[in-house]
Enzyme design. Structure first.
Site, PDB file in Angstrom:
ATOM      1  CG  ASP A 176      -1.842   1.201   1.231  1.00 56.88           C
ATOM      2  OD1 ASP A 176      -1.402   2.312   0.926  1.00 56.88           O
ATOM      3  OD2 ASP A 176      -3.033   1.000   1.505  1.00 56.88           O
ATOM      4  CG  HIS A 177       1.351   4.390  -3.117  1.00 58.15           C
ATOM      5  ND1 HIS A 177       0.083   4.094  -3.533  1.00 58.15           N
ATOM      6  CD2 HIS A 177       1.460   5.735  -3.209  1.00 58.15           C
ATOM      7  CE1 HIS A 177      -0.545   5.217  -3.851  1.00 58.15           C
ATOM      8  NE2 HIS A 177       0.269   6.228  -3.672  1.00 58.15           N
ATOM      9  CG  HIS A 239      -4.261   4.526  -0.542  1.00 53.18           C
ATOM     10  ND1 HIS A 239      -3.344   3.503  -0.564  1.00 53.18           N
ATOM     11  CD2 HIS A 239      -4.491   4.834  -1.845  1.00 53.18           C
ATOM     12  CE1 HIS A 239      -3.041   3.217  -1.835  1.00 53.18           C
ATOM     13  NE2 HIS A 239      -3.732   4.000  -2.626  1.00 53.18           N
TER      14      HIS A 239
HETATM   15  C1  BG6 Z   1      -3.830   4.962  -6.092  1.00 56.28           C
HETATM   16  C2  BG6 Z   1      -5.229   5.084  -6.628  1.00 56.28           C
HETATM   17  O1  BG6 Z   1      -3.716   3.827  -5.289  1.00 56.28           O
HETATM   18  O2  BG6 Z   1      -3.518   6.117  -5.328  1.00 56.28           O
HETATM   19  C3  BG6 Z   1      -5.365   6.336  -7.469  1.00 56.28           C
HETATM   20  O3  BG6 Z   1      -5.549   3.944  -7.402  1.00 56.28           O
HETATM   21  C4  BG6 Z   1      -4.916   7.543  -6.691  1.00 56.28           C
HETATM   22  O4  BG6 Z   1      -6.707   6.500  -7.919  1.00 56.28           O
HETATM   23  C5  BG6 Z   1      -3.546   7.320  -6.072  1.00 56.28           C
HETATM   24  O5  BG6 Z   1      -4.871   8.646  -7.579  1.00 56.28           O
HETATM   25  C6  BG6 Z   1      -3.166   8.456  -5.132  1.00 56.28           C
HETATM   26  O6  BG6 Z   1      -1.840   8.306  -4.739  1.00 56.28           O
HETATM   27  P1  BG6 Z   1      -0.951   9.562  -4.344  1.00 56.28           P
HETATM   28  O7  BG6 Z   1       0.341   8.977  -3.898  1.00 56.28           O
HETATM   29  O8  BG6 Z   1      -0.830  10.404  -5.587  1.00 56.28           O
HETATM   30  O9  BG6 Z   1      -1.685  10.284  -3.271  1.00 56.28           O
END
Ligand code: BG6
Length: 483
Positions: A176-177, A239
């Site tokens: 989960d980044h 997230h």
């Molecule tokens: C991804 C989603 O996991 O996270 C996207 O699938 C979203 O829809 C993105 O835009 C948001 O990531 P960050 O790091 O740009 O906040």
């Protein structure tokens, strides 16, 4: 003031889907940066594996071009040439036998072997099985999988079972980044590294918590995927859930993978079902030439949400009575992610009713402009009566830690290096993912069964009006989403 780089052990990283979008945009640029920093050194190799036929040289060129396109800031011709000399390519059929023998021969030896499944989840099981049958699943093997990890509890369980047939949980890294973001980890440092906050971190002192992840982008070219997910599945179940866990969990005994994940799991399991009155869903409307959500996803009857706001309750001793409000959406006023902990008012104001209502608010800004501020109440300067005003004690990390703070590794850099080091703290465990789906499923079923339509909202706004009402009915209001 960035900590020094400690090189990781020599490794082989195989990226299934090595020429795909995620690999070109995120994974390989991240590895390139770690290479430039000196963290990936020596004989380590990265092997692209995909269905398309490419020579090693062609793959190297594809990745060099990708780094130029997606990481122009870090692009350096000579360094990129050196980096891509570590790349190799194997044409592999995930569902057949082709290519596996060649891959197995390349991977002989007892170094760390990581396999990144940057492919559709429907291939996870087949890949895991082929790794096992081709003798590539030993104690040095780790597998990395991306979201979406299932689209409901049943599918997530099935994926977990498929992987568990061939690998031990300690070898599975579910990304989960958000967990790799610098400030998200800082959340734990702030909570558990300071004496100041923890004694106040409970329902007795905290009025409510707001978690906002606002984006300016629409669904872009991902309409087909997004329309099957919506904000709930795409953002909240993973997230925002992770942010909620880190903000609400009990202190783990140690900063170790299972200690941290046990505490997060307890939070998810303590979440109450969310009544439909406490949820607002929205879809962005058209704005001039910019199409609306329905046209973006190519389905004029879609009821999928591009925005969601909800009130969430945690039934445990620490949080009973303190709601958390979550909100996320696309095409909003600004790209901003923050967590705001809004404390209660003092039990009695010695300054009388005319001094107004004041609360301390601790805001943790995840992006952009990472940092935190604590709103404190002071006397408004000047002669006259005792008038009170709220001012922020602001700490922007880039100011406090110097210019190097901007060079901290991005989420993928950190997470991939953690895979190589064998540290699962920032990865989701199978039971966590299942628990999050077990909470989300009935909520989604509710609006699907009722056939609810999301409310329209203007592009560049803060979401539908009804989301304001969600707060107003509780006598609260959202923090501004500032451009
Ligand atoms: C991804 C989603 O996991 O996270 C996207 O699938 C979203 O829809 C993105 O835009 C948001 O990531 P960050 O790091 O740009 O906040």
């Amino acid at each position: 003031m960035v900590s020094r780089v400690i090189p990781v052990d020599t490794f082989d990283l195989v990226i299934f889907g090595g020429t795909g979008d995620l690999a070109r945009r995120k994974i390989l640029p991240a590895l390139y940066r770690r290479f430039v920093s000196g963290q990936m050194e020596g004989e380590s190799r990265i092997i692209g594996a995909a269905r398309s036929e490419h020579s090693k040289e062609e793959f190297q060129q594809i990745i060099a071009d990708a780094i130029k396109e997606f990481d122009a800031k870090a692009y350096d011709k000579d360094l990129v040439a050196e980096f891509v000399s570590h790349l190799d390519y194997v044409h592999v059929d995930a569902l057949g036998e082709e290519g596996w023998q060649t891959l197995a021969e390349k991977l002989e030896g007892d170094r760390v072997k990581a396999f990144y499944f940057s492919v559709a989840p429907s291939l996870f099981g087949a890949l895991a099985e082929r790794l096992r049958t081709n003798g590539l699943a030993d104690q040095n093997t780790r597998i990395v999988v991306e979201k979406p990890f299932g689209h409901d509890l049943a599918s997530a369980r099935a994926l977990n079972q498929d992987l568990a047939e061939h690998f031990d949980e300690s070898q599975i890294y579910r990304i989960d980044h958000y967990l790799g973001k610098e400030t998200v980890q800082n959340l734990m440092a702030v909570r558990f590294g300071n004496m100041l906050f923890e004694p106040l971190w409970n329902a007795q002192y905290v009025d409510h918590i707001q978690i906002t992840v606002a984006e300016t982008v629409g669904v872009g070219g991902r309409g087909e995927y997004y329309d099957k997910s919506g904000a709930m599945r795409d953002m909240v179940q993973n997230h925002l859930m992770q942010l909620l866990c880190l903000i609400a969990m009990e202190p783990p005994a140690r900063f170790e993978p299972d200690a941290v994940r046990d505490e997060k799991l307890k939070v998810i399991r303590a979440l109450e079902p969310v009544p439909h009155d406490d949820i607002v869903r929205g879809q962005y409307a058209s704005a001039g030439k910019n199409p609306d959500y329905l046209s973006d996803v190519g389905d004029l009857t879609s009821r999928t949400e591009s925005f969601i706001a909800m009130k969430v309750k945690i039934s445990n001793w620490r949080w009973a009575g303190t709601p958390l409000y979550l909100r996320t959406g696309k095409k909003l006023r600004a790209r901003t992610s923050e967590i705001a902990v809004v404390f209660k008012e003092t039990p009695h104001s010695i300054f009388g009713p005319e001094s107004g209502s004041h609360r301390n608010i601790l805001t943790i800004r995840l992006q952009p402009n990472e940092g935190m501020d604590l709103g404190v109440t002071i006397k408004e300067p000047g002669p006259g009566g005792m008038r009170l005003v709220d001012v922020p004690l602001d700490m922007t990390f880039a100011d406090a830690l110097g210019p190097d703070a901007e060079d901290v590794p991005d989420a993928y850099e950190r997470l991939i290096m953690d895979v190589i080091r064998g540290n699962q703290t920032l990865f989701m465990r199978g039971d966590e993912v299942e628990a999050a789906w077990a909470w989300a499923d009935p909520i989604i079923d509710g609006w699907e069964t009722r056939g609810d339509r999301p409310f329209a909202y203007d592009q560049g706004s803060t979401g539908p009006e009804e989301s304001m009402m969600l707060m107003h009915k509780d006598g609260r209001r959202w923090r501004e989403i500032k451009a």
